[in-house]
Design a protein around this motif. Structure first.
Motif, mmCIF file in Angstrom:
data_model
loop_
_atom_site.group_PDB
_atom_site.id
_atom_site.type_symbol
_atom_site.label_atom_id
_atom_site.label_comp_id
_atom_site.label_asym_id
_atom_site.label_seq_id
_atom_site.Cartn_x
_atom_site.Cartn_y
_atom_site.Cartn_z
ATOM 1 N N TYR A 5 0.857 -1.182 0.000
ATOM 2 C CA TYR A 5 0.000 0.000 0.000
ATOM 3 C C TYR A 5 0.890 1.227 0.000
ATOM 4 C CZ TYR A 5 -3.342 3.545 1.173
ATOM 5 O OH TYR A 5 -4.110 4.681 1.124
ATOM 6 N N VAL A 6 0.631 2.149 -0.874
ATOM 7 C CA VAL A 6 1.386 3.403 -0.938
ATOM 8 C C VAL A 6 0.463 4.516 -0.469
ATOM 9 C CG1 VAL A 6 2.629 4.986 -2.448
ATOM 10 C CG2 VAL A 6 2.755 2.534 -2.872
ATOM 11 N N ARG A 7 0.923 5.255 0.526
ATOM 12 C CA ARG A 7 0.094 6.348 1.049
ATOM 13 C C ARG A 7 -0.184 7.367 -0.053
ATOM 14 N NH1 ARG A 7 0.236 6.863 6.995
ATOM 15 N NH2 ARG A 7 1.471 5.158 7.778
ATOM 16 N N ARG A 8 -1.423 7.784 -0.110
ATOM 17 C CA ARG A 8 -1.833 8.743 -1.139
ATOM 18 C C ARG A 8 -1.484 10.150 -0.701
ATOM 19 N NH1 ARG A 8 -7.623 6.653 -0.477
ATOM 20 N NH2 ARG A 8 -7.389 8.358 0.936
ATOM 21 N N MET A 9 -1.464 11.035 -1.674
ATOM 22 C CA MET A 9 -1.315 12.461 -1.391
ATOM 23 C C MET A 9 -2.733 13.032 -1.296
ATOM 24 S SD MET A 9 1.869 12.857 -1.082
ATOM 25 C CE MET A 9 2.126 14.601 -1.027
ATOM 26 N N ILE A 10 -3.041 13.656 -0.163
ATOM 27 C CA ILE A 10 -4.381 14.182 0.093
ATOM 28 C C ILE A 10 -4.406 15.673 -0.242
ATOM 29 C CG2 ILE A 10 -6.167 14.506 1.861
ATOM 30 C CD1 ILE A 10 -5.523 11.569 1.367
ATOM 31 N N PRO A 11 -5.345 16.071 -1.127
ATOM 32 C CA PRO A 11 -5.422 17.501 -1.465
ATOM 33 C C PRO A 11 -6.056 18.294 -0.316
ATOM 34 C CG PRO A 11 -7.087 16.266 -2.652
ATOM 35 C CD PRO A 11 -6.276 15.276 -1.889
ATOM 36 N N GLU A 12 -5.552 19.494 -0.122
ATOM 37 C CA GLU A 12 -6.129 20.429 0.854
ATOM 38 C C GLU A 12 -6.488 21.698 0.102
ATOM 39 O OE1 GLU A 12 -3.039 21.122 3.677
ATOM 40 O OE2 GLU A 12 -3.285 19.194 4.656
ATOM 41 N N GLU A 24 -4.686 24.537 -4.433
ATOM 42 C CA GLU A 24 -4.722 23.508 -3.406
ATOM 43 C C GLU A 24 -3.304 23.050 -3.092
ATOM 44 O OE1 GLU A 24 -7.095 20.244 -4.789
ATOM 45 O OE2 GLU A 24 -5.825 19.857 -6.494
ATOM 46 N N THR A 25 -3.124 22.479 -1.935
ATOM 47 C CA THR A 25 -1.844 21.892 -1.548
ATOM 48 C C THR A 25 -2.087 20.419 -1.253
ATOM 49 O OG1 THR A 25 -2.209 22.482 0.764
ATOM 50 C CG2 THR A 25 -0.957 24.046 -0.570
ATOM 51 N N PHE A 26 -1.030 19.692 -1.011
ATOM 52 C CA PHE A 26 -1.148 18.256 -0.754
ATOM 53 C C PHE A 26 -0.328 17.876 0.470
ATOM 54 C CE2 PHE A 26 -2.017 18.709 -5.221
ATOM 55 C CZ PHE A 26 -3.041 17.809 -5.468
ATOM 56 N N HIS A 27 -0.780 16.853 1.168
ATOM 57 C CA HIS A 27 0.009 16.239 2.233
ATOM 58 C C HIS A 27 -0.119 14.724 2.127
ATOM 59 C CE1 HIS A 27 -3.938 16.034 4.249
ATOM 60 N NE2 HIS A 27 -3.410 15.031 4.938
ATOM 61 N N GLU A 28 0.904 14.038 2.654
ATOM 62 C CA GLU A 28 0.849 12.575 2.610
ATOM 63 C C GLU A 28 -0.169 12.079 3.617
ATOM 64 O OE1 GLU A 28 3.998 9.682 4.118
ATOM 65 O OE2 GLU A 28 4.442 9.796 1.971
ATOM 66 N N GLN A 29 -0.907 11.092 3.210
ATOM 67 C CA GLN A 29 -1.940 10.487 4.042
ATOM 68 C C GLN A 29 -1.327 10.048 5.382
ATOM 69 O OE1 GLN A 29 -3.320 6.885 2.207
ATOM 70 N NE2 GLN A 29 -5.384 7.148 3.022
ATOM 71 N N ASN A 30 -1.932 10.465 6.494
ATOM 72 C CA ASN A 30 -1.420 10.053 7.801
ATOM 73 C C ASN A 30 -2.224 8.876 8.336
ATOM 74 O OD1 ASN A 30 -3.754 11.073 9.147
ATOM 75 N ND2 ASN A 30 -2.855 13.132 9.154
#
Length: 149
Positions: A5-12, A24-30
């Motif tokens: 499983y590869v953590r997704r990039m979540i848009p903010e 928008e910005t992105f962060h790695e799924q926590n």
């Protein structure tokens, strides 16, 4: 089968108060954003890595322990094992060559000679090749220095 499983990039959403507008910005799924299925997939990969690594000989383990996923480890181990039959034949040939050439050296102590001979016999046993007892006794005694007679 399908990789880890590869953590997704979540848009903010972007910050409208910035001088340069950012859509928008992105962060790695926590960990809190993972679903139960994603957590199980990550745990399964960790368990697979541990299971594979525990069953490997030290020389292969040293080559693959830095890989991060079970799939990478497994593919690399498969690749390494393809050549293992060649390696077995080479080891066997090397052992028998060493056996044929084994003799004591000038000014060698009997302890050193015995240690080298024991190591050679242990290498044979480790590789599942057993010289006959009488052959190994003759080999040992016939290659002693004359002064040890």
């Amino acid at each position: 089968m399908h990789g880890p499983y590869v953590r997704r990039m979540i848009p903010e959403p972007g910050d409208p108060d910035r001088e340069v507008s950012v859509a928008e910005t992105f962060h790695e799924q926590n960990d809190k954003e993972l679903t139960e299925k994603e957590v199980k997939q990550m745990e399964a990969d960790d368990q697979a890595i541990q299971t594979i690594l525990m069953g490997l000989p030290e020389d292969i383990y040293a080559d693959v322990d830095s890989y991060e996923t079970a799939q990478e480890i497994w593919l690399h181990v498969q690749q390494m094992m393809k050549g293992s039959n060649i390696g077995i034949h080479e080891k066997k040939a090397k052992l028998f060559n060493e056996w044929e050439r084994f003799t004591s050296t000038n000014e060698e102590s009997i302890e050193s000679y015995y240690h080298r001979f024991s190591k050679l016999i242990n290498d044979f046993k480790r590789n599942k090749h057993f010289p006959e007892k009488i052959a190994s006794n003759f080999k040992f005694l016939n290659n002693l220095q004359p002064e040890w007679s």
